[in-house]
Design an enzyme around this catalytic site. Structure first.
Site, PDB file in Angstrom:
ATOM      1  N   ASP A   1      -4.819   3.579  -1.923  1.00 52.45           N
ATOM      2  CA  ASP A   1      -6.010   3.862  -1.120  1.00 52.45           C
ATOM      3  C   ASP A   1      -6.402   5.294  -1.509  1.00 52.45           C
ATOM      4  O   ASP A   1      -5.633   6.191  -1.124  1.00 52.45           O
ATOM      5  CB  ASP A   1      -5.169   3.740   0.397  1.00 52.45           C
ATOM      6  CG  ASP A   1      -5.334   2.490   0.600  1.00 52.45           C
ATOM      7  OD1 ASP A   1      -6.254   1.532   0.638  1.00 52.45           O
ATOM      8  OD2 ASP A   1      -4.299   1.908   1.188  1.00 52.45           O
TER       9      ASP A   1
ATOM     10  N   SER B   1       0.870  -1.458   0.133  1.00 53.26           N
ATOM     11  CA  SER B   1       0.036   0.168   0.165  1.00 53.26           C
ATOM     12  C   SER B   1       0.814   1.339   0.128  1.00 53.26           C
ATOM     13  O   SER B   1       1.592   1.533   0.937  1.00 53.26           O
ATOM     14  CB  SER B   1      -1.111  -0.033   1.288  1.00 53.26           C
ATOM     15  OG  SER B   1      -1.621   1.439   1.200  1.00 53.26           O
TER      16      SER B   1
ATOM     17  N   ASP C   1      -6.897  -6.371   4.023  1.00 53.75           N
ATOM     18  CA  ASP C   1      -6.467  -5.306   3.861  1.00 53.75           C
ATOM     19  C   ASP C   1      -6.394  -4.701   5.331  1.00 53.75           C
ATOM     20  O   ASP C   1      -7.306  -4.459   5.702  1.00 53.75           O
ATOM     21  CB  ASP C   1      -6.929  -4.316   2.806  1.00 53.75           C
ATOM     22  CG  ASP C   1      -6.498  -2.862   2.684  1.00 53.75           C
ATOM     23  OD1 ASP C   1      -5.144  -2.484   3.566  1.00 53.75           O
ATOM     24  OD2 ASP C   1      -6.931  -2.187   1.843  1.00 53.75           O
TER      25      ASP C   1
ATOM     26  N   MET D   1      -9.136   8.059  -0.144  1.00 58.04           N
ATOM     27  CA  MET D   1     -10.117   8.432   0.728  1.00 58.04           C
ATOM     28  C   MET D   1     -10.799   9.780   0.660  1.00 58.04           C
ATOM     29  O   MET D   1     -10.014  10.773   0.056  1.00 58.04           O
ATOM     30  CB  MET D   1      -9.087   8.466   2.178  1.00 58.04           C
ATOM     31  CG  MET D   1      -8.487   7.186   2.472  1.00 58.04           C
ATOM     32  SD  MET D   1      -7.570   7.208   3.934  1.00 58.04           S
ATOM     33  CE  MET D   1      -6.985   5.664   3.826  1.00 58.04           C
TER      34      MET D   1
HETATM   35  C1  DX5 Z   1      -6.706   1.363   5.523  1.00 60.20           C
HETATM   36  C2  DX5 Z   1      -6.098   1.103   3.958  1.00 60.20           C
HETATM   37  C3  DX5 Z   1      -5.101   0.175   3.990  1.00 60.20           C
HETATM   38  C4  DX5 Z   1      -3.874   0.580   4.803  1.00 60.20           C
HETATM   39  C5  DX5 Z   1      -3.073  -0.736   5.319  1.00 60.20           C
HETATM   40  O1  DX5 Z   1      -7.438   2.533   5.402  1.00 60.20           O
HETATM   41  O2  DX5 Z   1      -7.185   0.645   3.139  1.00 60.20           O
HETATM   42  O3  DX5 Z   1      -4.805  -0.281   2.542  1.00 60.20           O
HETATM   43  O4  DX5 Z   1      -2.966   1.243   4.216  1.00 60.20           O
HETATM   44  O5  DX5 Z   1      -2.273  -0.123   6.233  1.00 60.20           O
HETATM   45  P1  DX5 Z   1      -1.376  -1.109   6.980  1.00 60.20           P
HETATM   46  O6  DX5 Z   1      -0.893  -2.331   6.129  1.00 60.20           O
HETATM   47  O7  DX5 Z   1      -0.386  -0.351   7.509  1.00 60.20           O
HETATM   48  O8  DX5 Z   1      -2.350  -1.692   8.073  1.00 60.20           O
HETATM   49 ZN    ZN Z   2      -6.749  -0.401   1.279  1.00 58.98          ZN
END
Ligand code: DX5
Ligand code: ZN
Length: 218
Positions: free
Chosen positions: A36, A9, A176, A38
């Site tokens: 990702d 990610s 994820d 948001m």
């Molecule tokens: C969470 C995202 C993930 C996140 C995972 O909101 O969808 O993809 O980046 O991060 P880690 O691997 O640090 O939990």
């Molecule tokens: Zn994600």
């Protein structure tokens, strides 16, 4: 069962040098990267948008595994497809035309995925299972990297994996949130084949070993 794929990610990469953060994935011989997205509404955080995806596209041959955490994903499908996403995954929780949006993603030449939060039951996505290339099971509440893995999601992961077999479907099953080698192995045992890792990948002392460990999960 699909061979394991690691999808690092970019959220956990260095945002001042996004191009270098993408190249770090490609140089290891990996094929996917997880993007990702948001909107500050569906999740209480922001990341980056289609302009950033378009900016990193020319420098990379990676498969752009794009995770839209948006209240109105159906409004932005074209923007991400045109920016260079190879796969676009949309959440089941907001109310919009899920099936129609998945079909539009496909019509734009991208693979499509459906995503569900830890608190959303497997039954919510069952109607769209025949329509998708990927199911993304969140193993944290989305919005932030670096959160602890939610083991309570494991029965749901198993249930979706069982449904895939019963229905004769071939979608990939991605997890994820809080994924490292140990939690990836736990998810693999429940049927997952695609592993998003942000913090554990970018902070790994030896990223090549991390990638090899995920790729060799039995
Ligand atoms: C969470 C995202 C993930 C996140 C995972 O909101 O969808 O993809 O980046 O991060 P880690 O691997 O640090 O939990
Ligand atoms: Zn994600």
């Amino acid at each position: 069962m699909h061979a394991p794929i690691l999808s690092p990610s970019l959220l956990a990469g260095d945002h001042a040098q996004l191009g270098a953060s993408v190249r770090a994935v490609e140089e290891l011989g990996l094929s996917w990267i997880h993007l990702d997205i948001m909107d500050g509404h569906f999740v209480p955080n922001f990341s980056f948008g289609p302009q950033t995806v378009a900016a990193i596209r020319p420098g990379s041959k990676l498969f752009f595994d794009t995770h839209l955490m948006l209240d109105e994903p159906h409004r932005y499908i074209e923007a991400f497809a045109h920016a260079g996403s190879n796969q676009i995954s949309i959440h089941i929780e907001p109310a919009y035309d899920h099936a129609g949006t998945l079909a539009r993603i496909r019509a734009l030449g991208c693979k499509c995925g459906i995503v569900l939060n830890p608190g959303t039951p497997a039954t919510a996505i069952e109607p769209v299972l025949p329509l998708v290339d990927l199911v993304l099971v969140m193993t944290v509440q989305p919005g932030f990297g670096g959160q602890p893995f939610r083991r309570d999601v494991m029965p749901k992961l198993r249930r979706i994996s069982d449904r895939r077999r019963e229905l004769g479907l071939t979608f990939r099953l991605e997890v994820d949130g809080g994924i490292d080698v140990a939690t990836a192995a736990e998810c693999r045992a429940e049927g997952a084949d695609t592993f998003v890792a942000g913090t554990s990948f970018y902070r790994a002392a030896d990223r090549a070993k991390f990638a090899a460990d995920i790729s060799s999960l039995a």
